[in-house]
Design an enzyme around this catalytic site. Structure first.
Site, PDB file in Angstrom:
ATOM      1  N   PRO A 394      -5.423 -10.330   5.924  1.00 44.34           N
ATOM      2  CA  PRO A 394      -6.838 -10.054   5.646  1.00 44.34           C
ATOM      3  C   PRO A 394      -7.256  -8.934   6.417  1.00 44.34           C
ATOM      4  O   PRO A 394      -7.236  -8.997   7.381  1.00 44.34           O
ATOM      5  CB  PRO A 394      -7.371 -11.616   5.810  1.00 44.34           C
ATOM      6  CG  PRO A 394      -6.398 -12.361   5.738  1.00 44.34           C
ATOM      7  CD  PRO A 394      -4.946 -11.713   6.214  1.00 44.34           C
ATOM      8  N   GLY A 395      -8.446  -8.378   5.568  1.00 46.14           N
ATOM      9  CA  GLY A 395      -9.271  -7.397   6.181  1.00 46.14           C
ATOM     10  C   GLY A 395      -8.669  -6.080   6.876  1.00 46.14           C
ATOM     11  O   GLY A 395      -9.041  -5.421   7.411  1.00 46.14           O
ATOM     12  N   GLY A 397      -8.263  -3.746   4.305  1.00 52.82           N
ATOM     13  CA  GLY A 397      -8.784  -2.728   3.471  1.00 52.82           C
ATOM     14  C   GLY A 397      -8.075  -2.625   1.857  1.00 52.82           C
ATOM     15  O   GLY A 397      -8.119  -1.519   1.192  1.00 52.82           O
ATOM     16  N   SER A 715      14.170 -15.706  11.932  1.00 51.09           N
ATOM     17  CA  SER A 715      14.222 -14.343  12.797  1.00 51.09           C
ATOM     18  C   SER A 715      14.144 -14.660  14.231  1.00 51.09           C
ATOM     19  O   SER A 715      14.448 -13.896  15.158  1.00 51.09           O
ATOM     20  CB  SER A 715      12.944 -13.275  12.320  1.00 51.09           C
ATOM     21  OG  SER A 715      11.996 -13.794  12.763  1.00 51.09           O
ATOM     22  N   LYS A 758       5.780  -6.656  13.298  1.00 46.80           N
ATOM     23  CA  LYS A 758       6.265  -7.057  14.669  1.00 46.80           C
ATOM     24  C   LYS A 758       6.040  -5.639  15.652  1.00 46.80           C
ATOM     25  O   LYS A 758       6.028  -6.193  16.890  1.00 46.80           O
ATOM     26  CB  LYS A 758       7.664  -7.547  14.673  1.00 46.80           C
ATOM     27  CG  LYS A 758       7.809  -8.717  13.787  1.00 46.80           C
ATOM     28  CD  LYS A 758       9.207  -9.039  13.315  1.00 46.80           C
ATOM     29  CE  LYS A 758       9.401 -10.467  12.806  1.00 46.80           C
ATOM     30  NZ  LYS A 758      10.696 -10.808  12.510  1.00 46.80           N
TER      31      LYS A 758
END
Length: 824
Positions: A394-395, A397, A715, A758
């Site tokens: 989120p956020g 763009g 992972s 990561k």
């Protein structure tokens, strides 16, 4: 009733009543007919809600088995006399204490209709009586011992005659206002004489619509003069009510007449205009409106045929018909859609680059992919058949990139959210057989856009749901499949509509919840988030100026220094996107606006040391990486909010029974990874210099901190294995090391996802040496140079490669880090 009770109830019976009762009427010659003698004891019939008056023939409805039996028994007597008494309280049962003391004796004339519980009778009321005593029989029938109050002959009294004339005058006036009373007055005149003022007063009182208790007072007034006074008051009230009713009725009639007159005039005016050609009637105007719209549209063959048929049907239907409204709404939708209307596309690469750079900082890989997309459109002549899916936290763009793409192409932009959508009809519309049916979201979007080639943004495609109303995700397959959407058939329109010229841009936070067949039809572009330097530049170039404008502030009033922006990104807004960063800047502007509103003068400069005043205590503590602690290893993780680091800890407790425990709200896949790490470590203890019987004498505990946060994924396998080996051997891993990778039981290191996220998390935490699976070498090398700058990255095929790097063993020589010139 006792005599004492009778004499004490002066408020009910008029105080001026003479004690002597009038003599009973006698036949000429001094003889009285036996049938005309009223008995001293009468069966009583309680009345609701009005009393009866003497001298009147009236129908009576008697309910209840006991009352019906009383009527039948009375009909068999010689006198056929009954007593009619009004009850005091309409809600109370018919008990002696609930009866008024004054009633009317009546003779039963005829039974009109009889049922089991109800009897309709015709009675002739005779004389008033006062109840001396009332008792209730075992059969529930009320009987009363009565004293009769016969009316005296008063016709020769001049004063009472004047009163009588006053009553007659009031009755005449009442008849003029309300002719309904005329029939009752005629019947009274046929049976009675106007010379008897007492009977006349009783008749007039019975004629009014007064309250039952008020009429009871008239009945209990034995004095004729007082009775007439009270009746005249009632008549005056009745006259006033009748006048008001007449006035209201007249007003209503005038209003109706006026409306009818206006209706006829409008119809005449409509006919005149039609003759002169000035105006068409409603149906003709509707048909003309649709035909006018169709001149500018290019419908396909099936749609054109359907429109022609519906127009013909509309001409034949009556406007008041329900089918007329359905057909008109259907034609309105068919003709309002932009059939064949296209906006001109702009494929100027330089202009598109300027727009993307203007609206977004960073995201170079995403911008390059969009410019490639526009370049293909320029060479091909169109960009049909492409569905982009922007995936990221989120956020970052995603939605604003859709706006920029539409601006760069010169197309109309329309956005709607698929989040939480559970009804298939939201996508494909409702069938016209349903009341309130409407087309689906895509047809509505085409109507709003006004062109056949807009940019449609489908927000939150990963949050679409399913329910008993259908599966919207499956309905999207037809919309987003380039091989099918050229003839998309909405349930409401039921004609093919071409969506192949639409550029679809979907947004999602993650791909896991998107069904495979739907994801297969989209081209995924990942937005991994921003590093600290990018977030600072975005805040400086976009967020701070926007917040100043939205809060009514000027640049020369509030300034946020770079060191403050750095501290905000590190301590208050550490997520991958910039939405929380924007909210923190808004909070600073609100605090500043308040200071100016309270009279502050001069410029407010916000530095790093001032942030606690504006934002409070830091939300995030610094991500501490434990160095030199055996059994603690830093892993790299991916979340829907971006990349993150995990401190995985391992410890062992001496025990006679071996065992293994994992904590930290681990998911099923992550638990499996921990068990694989445990088994691999147990099988290779000797390879790493540990005693082979270590696990036989120790209970091992593996923990992933932030226990309140659920975690899952494969992972962390190499990280867990390294933590166990570090704990057993007592050797810490090298400083500033982060690792990720899936481990198998044979020691192979398998590739993982989220390399970019990561890497960003590692840079944010200050890690300088990273270990990735060999299978992710290509993913890392595709990252921008500024993300690789200053990092030493090793790629492992098997766990021994990880071991050598983690513990600084020979053969673990670090790769040379890239150097990158910082962007302006």
């Amino acid at each position: 009733m006792s005599d004492e009770k009778e004499t004490s109830n002066d408020d009910v019976i008029d105080a001026d009543v003479e004690d002597e009762q009038s003599p009973a009427p006698v036949q000429e010659g001094g003889l009285v007919l036996a049938t005309e003698i009223l008995p001293p004891s009468l069966p009583l019939i309680p009345l609701r809600p009005r009393p009866a008056f003497p001298g009147i023939i009236l129908p009576l409805v008697v309910n209840g088995a006991e009352r019906v039996a009383t009527i039948q028994q009375t009909m068999e007597t010689a006198s056929r006399a009954i007593g009619l008494v009004l009850v005091k309280d309409l809600e109370e049962p018919d008990k002696p204490e609930n009866l008024h003391r004054v009633g009317v004796a009546a003779r039963l004339l005829k039974i009109l209709h009889q049922e089991e519980q109800t009897v309709h009778v015709l009675v002739n009321t005779q004389e008033r009586f006062v109840l001396d005593e009332v008792h209730e029989g075992k059969d529930g029938v009320l009987h009363g011992r009565v004293t009769y109050r016969y009316g005296a002959e008063l016709s020769n009294n001049p004063e009472l005659k004047a009163y009588s004339m006053a009553i007659i005058g009031a009755l005449k006036e009442l008849v003029q206002i309300n002719p309904l009373y005329s029939e009752e007055i005629k019947m009274f005149l046929n049976r009675s004489s106007l010379d008897d003022p007492g009977r006349l007063a009783d008749f007039a009182a019975n004629l009014t619509a007064a309250d039952g208790q008020e009429l009871q007072k008239i009945l209990e007034t034995f004095d004729v003069k007082k009775r007439i006074d009270r009746v005249l008051v009632l008549l005056k009230k009745e006259l006033e009510v009748s006048r008001i009713q007449t006035k209201i009725t007249k007003q209503i009639e005038e209003k109706i007449s006026k409306q009818q007159r206006e209706f006829f005039l409008r119809e005449q005016l409509k006919a005149i205009k039609k003759e002169l050609g000035l105006e068409k009637e409603g149906k003709a105007a509707e048909v003309e409106k649709f035909e006018k719209r169709l001149k500018d549209l290019k419908l396909n063959e099936e749609a054109q045929k359907t429109v022609d048929e519906e127009l013909e049907k509309l001409r034949l239907l009556e406007p008041n018909s329900p089918e007329y409204t359905v057909t008109r709404n259907y034609l309105d939708w068919l003709t309002v859609l932009p059939w064949g209307k296209f906006s001109k596309d702009s494929y100027q690469i330089a202009r598109a680059r300027r727009i993307l750079d203007r609206d977004h900082y960073g995201l170079d890989d995403v911008k390059e992919r969009i410019l490639e997309f526009i370049a293909v459109g320029k060479m091909k002549g169109d960009i049909s058949g492409s569905i982009l899916c922007l995936v990221g936290p989120p956020g970052v763009g995603k939605t604003s990139i859709g706006h920029s793409v539409a601006d760069a192409l010169g197309r109309k932009f329309y956005r709607f959210s698929l989040g939480g959508m559970r009804d298939e009809a939201e996508i494909k519309g409702h069938r016209r057989t349903y009341i309130g049916a409407m087309p689906g979201k895509f047809i509505q979007a085409m109507k709003s856009a006004g062109t056949a080639n807009p940019v449609l943004m489908l927000d939150e495609i990963d949050k679409i749901g399913a329910s008993f109303q259908g599966d919207p995700a499956s309905a999207l397959l037809e919309v987003l499949d380039p091989e099918q959407n050229a003839s998309f058939r909405d349930h409401y329109l039921d004609v093919p509509y071409d969506l192949s010229n639409v550029l679809f841009i979907a947004t999602a936070n993650q791909l896991d919840t998107i069904p495979g067949p739907l994801l297969d039809r989209m081209e995924v572009i990942r937005l991994s988030g921003y590093i600290k330097e990018e977030k600072i530049e975005i805040a400086r170039r976009y967020l701070v100026p926007k917040a100043l404008k939205n809060h009514g502030l000027e640049k020369n009033q509030v300034s946020v220094r770079r060191d403050a922006l750095e501290k905000i990104t590190e301590d208050y807004a550490r997520e991958a996107g910039v939405r929380n960063l924007e909210n923190r800047i808004k909070k600073i502007m609100r605090k500043a606006a308040r200071e100016f509103a309270e009279g502050h003068e001069g410029k407010i400069t916000v530095a790093a040391k001032d942030l606690e005043k504006f934002l409070g205590k830091p939300v995030f503590a610094s991500e501490e990486v434990f160095a030199g602690v055996p059994g603690v290893v830093t892993g790299l993780a991916w979340t829907s909010m971006g990349g993150a680091t995990l401190q995985i800890e391992a410890t062992a407790v001496p025990s006679r029974n071996k065992g293994f425990k994992q904590t930290g709200q681990l998911g099923a896949v992550m638990v499996e990874s921990s068990e694989i790490a445990y088994s691999y470590t147990m099988a290779h203890l000797a390879d790493h210099g540990a005693p082979s019987d270590f696990f036989d004498k120790h209970f091992v505990h593996l923990h992933v901190p932030a226990g309140a946060t659920p975690k899952d994924g494969p992972s962390a396998g190499v990280t867990m294995t390294t933590a166990l080996i570090s704990m057993i051997s007592g050797k810490p891993v090298i400083d500033k090391l982060g690792m990720t990778g899936e481990l198998t039981l044979t020691g192979r290191v398998l590739p993982i996802g989220g390399v970019k996220e990561k890497t960003i998390a590692a840079r944010r935490t200050g890690l300088t040496t990273l270990i990735f699976p060999e299978g992710n070498r290509k993913d890392f090398e595709e990252l921008p140079d500024y993300l690789q700058e200053g990092l030493t990255v090793h790629f492992a095929k098997e766990y021994n490669d990880v071991y050598r790097v983690a513990f600084g063993e020979p053969g673990g020589t670090p790769s040379k880090p890239k150097k990158h010139k910082k962007k302006d």
